[in-house]
Design a protein around this motif. Sequence first.
Motif, PDB file in Angstrom:
ATOM      1  N   PHE A  16       0.832  -1.205   0.000  1.00 32.99           N
ATOM      2  CA  PHE A  16       0.000   0.000   0.000  1.00 32.99           C
ATOM      3  C   PHE A  16       0.868   1.257   0.000  1.00 32.99           C
ATOM      4  CE2 PHE A  16      -3.541  -2.582   2.093  1.00 32.99           C
ATOM      5  CZ  PHE A  16      -4.254  -2.684   0.900  1.00 32.99           C
ATOM      6  N   LEU A  17       1.885   1.262   0.873  1.00 31.32           N
ATOM      7  CA  LEU A  17       2.772   2.431   0.960  1.00 31.32           C
ATOM      8  C   LEU A  17       3.541   2.641  -0.342  1.00 31.32           C
ATOM      9  CD1 LEU A  17       4.237   2.099   4.579  1.00 31.32           C
ATOM     10  CD2 LEU A  17       2.445   3.639   3.772  1.00 31.32           C
ATOM     11  N   LEU A  18       3.954   1.547  -0.969  1.00 30.91           N
ATOM     12  CA  LEU A  18       4.694   1.656  -2.230  1.00 30.91           C
ATOM     13  C   LEU A  18       3.814   2.225  -3.335  1.00 30.91           C
ATOM     14  CD1 LEU A  18       7.390   1.033  -3.670  1.00 30.91           C
ATOM     15  CD2 LEU A  18       6.439  -1.189  -4.278  1.00 30.91           C
ATOM     16  N   PHE A  47       2.447   6.766  -6.949  1.00 35.08           N
ATOM     17  CA  PHE A  47       1.441   7.603  -7.601  1.00 35.08           C
ATOM     18  C   PHE A  47       1.193   8.915  -6.847  1.00 35.08           C
ATOM     19  CE2 PHE A  47       0.520   3.274  -9.032  1.00 35.08           C
ATOM     20  CZ  PHE A  47       0.408   3.467 -10.406  1.00 35.08           C
ATOM     21  N   ASP A  48       2.083   9.232  -5.886  1.00 30.84           N
ATOM     22  CA  ASP A  48       1.991  10.486  -5.123  1.00 30.84           C
ATOM     23  C   ASP A  48       0.614  10.667  -4.482  1.00 30.84           C
ATOM     24  OD1 ASP A  48       4.609  11.267  -5.647  1.00 30.84           O
ATOM     25  OD2 ASP A  48       4.057  12.181  -7.546  1.00 30.84           O
ATOM     26  N   ILE A  49       0.111   9.593  -3.890  1.00 34.03           N
ATOM     27  CA  ILE A  49      -1.188   9.640  -3.204  1.00 34.03           C
ATOM     28  C   ILE A  49      -0.965  10.079  -1.754  1.00 34.03           C
ATOM     29  CG2 ILE A  49      -3.208   8.313  -2.466  1.00 34.03           C
ATOM     30  CD1 ILE A  49      -2.660   6.415  -4.817  1.00 34.03           C
ATOM     31  N   THR A  50      -1.614  11.155  -1.362  1.00 39.55           N
ATOM     32  CA  THR A  50      -1.476  11.655   0.009  1.00 39.55           C
ATOM     33  C   THR A  50      -2.668  11.194   0.850  1.00 39.55           C
ATOM     34  OG1 THR A  50      -2.571  13.739  -0.579  1.00 39.55           O
ATOM     35  CG2 THR A  50      -0.161  13.676  -0.717  1.00 39.55           C
ATOM     36  N   ILE A  51      -2.420  10.957   2.129  1.00 39.98           N
ATOM     37  CA  ILE A  51      -3.471  10.583   3.077  1.00 39.98           C
ATOM     38  C   ILE A  51      -3.297  11.410   4.338  1.00 39.98           C
ATOM     39  CG2 ILE A  51      -3.690   8.227   2.203  1.00 39.98           C
ATOM     40  CD1 ILE A  51      -1.992   7.264   4.519  1.00 39.98           C
ATOM     41  N   GLN A  52      -4.322  11.423   5.183  1.00 38.83           N
ATOM     42  CA  GLN A  52      -4.228  12.176   6.426  1.00 38.83           C
ATOM     43  C   GLN A  52      -3.209  11.526   7.358  1.00 38.83           C
ATOM     44  OE1 GLN A  52      -8.437  12.496   7.669  1.00 38.83           O
ATOM     45  NE2 GLN A  52      -8.184  14.715   7.406  1.00 38.83           N
ATOM     46  N   LEU A  84      -4.145   8.546   9.662  1.00 35.05           N
ATOM     47  CA  LEU A  84      -4.233   7.247   8.991  1.00 35.05           C
ATOM     48  C   LEU A  84      -2.843   6.705   8.678  1.00 35.05           C
ATOM     49  CD1 LEU A  84      -5.952   5.033   7.724  1.00 35.05           C
ATOM     50  CD2 LEU A  84      -6.087   6.412   5.635  1.00 35.05           C
ATOM     51  N   CYS A  85      -1.931   7.606   8.323  1.00 35.15           N
ATOM     52  CA  CYS A  85      -0.540   7.199   8.073  1.00 35.15           C
ATOM     53  C   CYS A  85       0.087   6.621   9.342  1.00 35.15           C
ATOM     54  CB  CYS A  85       0.259   8.414   7.585  1.00 35.15           C
ATOM     55  SG  CYS A  85       2.001   8.065   7.255  1.00 35.15           S
ATOM     56  N   ILE A  86      -0.276   7.180  10.501  1.00 30.80           N
ATOM     57  CA  ILE A  86       0.260   6.677  11.775  1.00 30.80           C
ATOM     58  C   ILE A  86      -0.161   5.226  11.991  1.00 30.80           C
ATOM     59  CG2 ILE A  86       0.115   6.895  14.290  1.00 30.80           C
ATOM     60  CD1 ILE A  86      -0.128   9.917  13.885  1.00 30.80           C
ATOM     61  N   ILE A  87      -1.433   4.921  11.723  1.00 29.99           N
ATOM     62  CA  ILE A  87      -1.935   3.550  11.915  1.00 29.99           C
ATOM     63  C   ILE A  87      -1.183   2.572  11.021  1.00 29.99           C
ATOM     64  CG2 ILE A  87      -3.947   2.048  11.660  1.00 29.99           C
ATOM     65  CD1 ILE A  87      -5.693   4.478  12.337  1.00 29.99           C
ATOM     66  N   ILE A  88      -1.004   2.960   9.752  1.00 27.93           N
ATOM     67  CA  ILE A  88      -0.289   2.085   8.818  1.00 27.93           C
ATOM     68  C   ILE A  88       1.155   1.894   9.253  1.00 27.93           C
ATOM     69  CG2 ILE A  88       0.534   1.848   6.440  1.00 27.93           C
ATOM     70  CD1 ILE A  88      -1.968   3.367   5.546  1.00 27.93           C
ATOM     71  N   TYR A 123      -2.275  16.350  12.518  1.00 28.69           N
ATOM     72  CA  TYR A 123      -2.849  15.029  12.294  1.00 28.69           C
ATOM     73  C   TYR A 123      -3.901  15.036  11.182  1.00 28.69           C
ATOM     74  CZ  TYR A 123      -0.649  13.782  16.713  1.00 28.69           C
ATOM     75  OH  TYR A 123       0.268  13.556  17.714  1.00 28.69           O
ATOM     76  N   LYS A 124      -4.483  16.187  10.887  1.00 27.54           N
ATOM     77  CA  LYS A 124      -5.520  16.283   9.853  1.00 27.54           C
ATOM     78  C   LYS A 124      -4.954  16.685   8.495  1.00 27.54           C
ATOM     79  CE  LYS A 124      -9.155  17.465  13.171  1.00 27.54           C
ATOM     80  NZ  LYS A 124     -10.207  18.445  13.545  1.00 27.54           N
ATOM     81  N   GLN A 125      -3.674  16.985   8.440  1.00 29.41           N
ATOM     82  CA  GLN A 125      -3.063  17.372   7.176  1.00 29.41           C
ATOM     83  C   GLN A 125      -2.881  16.150   6.268  1.00 29.41           C
ATOM     84  OE1 GLN A 125       0.558  19.600   7.652  1.00 29.41           O
ATOM     85  NE2 GLN A 125      -0.328  21.002   9.159  1.00 29.41           N
ATOM     86  N   TYR A 126      -2.827  16.405   4.967  1.00 24.93           N
ATOM     87  CA  TYR A 126      -2.590  15.339   3.990  1.00 24.93           C
ATOM     88  C   TYR A 126      -1.105  15.323   3.625  1.00 24.93           C
ATOM     89  CZ  TYR A 126      -7.571  14.503   3.313  1.00 24.93           C
ATOM     90  OH  TYR A 126      -8.889  14.147   3.502  1.00 24.93           O
ATOM     91  N   GLN A 127      -0.483  14.147   3.798  1.00 26.03           N
ATOM     92  CA  GLN A 127       0.941  13.986   3.529  1.00 26.03           C
ATOM     93  C   GLN A 127       1.179  12.683   2.766  1.00 26.03           C
ATOM     94  OE1 GLN A 127       3.436  16.075   4.413  1.00 26.03           O
ATOM     95  NE2 GLN A 127       2.363  17.497   5.777  1.00 26.03           N
ATOM     96  N   LEU A 128       2.301  12.644   2.048  1.00 24.55           N
ATOM     97  CA  LEU A 128       2.734  11.390   1.439  1.00 24.55           C
ATOM     98  C   LEU A 128       3.265  10.501   2.563  1.00 24.55           C
ATOM     99  CD1 LEU A 128       3.103   9.958  -1.302  1.00 24.55           C
ATOM    100  CD2 LEU A 128       5.427  10.845  -1.343  1.00 24.55           C
ATOM    101  N   CYS A 129       2.645   9.361   2.782  1.00 25.88           N
ATOM    102  CA  CYS A 129       2.936   8.543   3.963  1.00 25.88           C
ATOM    103  C   CYS A 129       4.310   7.889   3.876  1.00 25.88           C
ATOM    104  CB  CYS A 129       1.864   7.463   4.125  1.00 25.88           C
ATOM    105  SG  CYS A 129       1.954   6.601   5.707  1.00 25.88           S
TER     106      CYS A 129
END
Length: 254
Positions: free
Chosen positions: A16-18, A23-28, A31-35, A107-113
Motif C-alpha cells: 500500500f505504501l509503495l 502515484f503520489d497519493i497523500t493521506i491524512q 491514517l498514516c500513523i496507523i499504517i 494530524y488532519k493534514q494530507y501527507q505522502l505517507c
Amino acid sequence: MNELLSDSLLLMMSDFLLIFAQFDITIQVWLCIIICVVVLVYVTVTPVTLTAMTLERYVAICMPLRHGELCSTRNTIHCILIIHCLSSVPCIVILSTFFVSASLSFYKQYQLCSMQVFMFYIWQQHLRSAVYQHQFLIMSIIFVFCYVKIMKVAKAASGEDKKSSKRGLRTLVIHGFQLLLCLIELWGPFIEAALFQIDHSLFYNVRYANYVMFFLAPRCLSPLIYGLRDEVFFHALKNYVSFGLCKTNTIYQI
C-alpha cells in the motif's frame, strides 16, 4: 507460522505504501500513523523471530535434554508474545518523539505517507539510528554465539549426532543469511534520509532497490526454503518450471 503471518501482513501494508509513493497519493497523517505502526512493529518481528529460531536451534543441539521442556507449546506462545513486545520498542520510541513534537492540527493534514513525516528534528533521526543499531548489535552477538557453540558440538559429535548437528548448522546458516538481509534493511532508512537531502530522484531509486533486496527478499526465502524441503512440493515445482518436460512418478494431491 508466526513469521509467515507477520511477513504476509507486512508485505500487504508495505505494498500500500509503495503504491501511494509511486502515484503520489497523500493521506491524512492520523491514517498514516496507523499504517506505520503496523509496518514499524512487523518490520522488526521478522529479525527478532529469526533470532529466536536461532536460539531454538542452539537449545536443540547444545541442550537436547532440555529442548522439549523449553520449547513446549506454552513456552512457544509466551515466546511469540515476547517477540511482539520487543518488536514494539522501536515503534514506541519513534512515535513517542513524534507525539510530543506534533501539533493537533498536523494530524488532519494530507501527507505522502513515509517515515519522513514523523521526523521534525535531526535528534529524532539520531535516536532512531541508535535504537536500530543497538538492536542490530544484540542480534548479531546472539547469532555469532549460537553459531560458534553449534560448530563446536558439530565437530565433537559422531554418527547420527554429527548428521543432526550438521543439519542444524545448515539451518542456522540459512537463518543467518535471512537475518543479515533484515539487519541491513535496518540501515536503509538512514541511507535514504541522507539521500533525501541531496537528490529526490536518487532517493526514490535507492528506496525501491532497498525494498526489493532487503525487504522482499528475506521474507520470500522462508516459504521457498521450507517448501523446497518438502519432496512433493519440490517435484511439483520442478515439473511446473520445466513446463511438464521433467516427469516424476509422484502423485500430487490438492
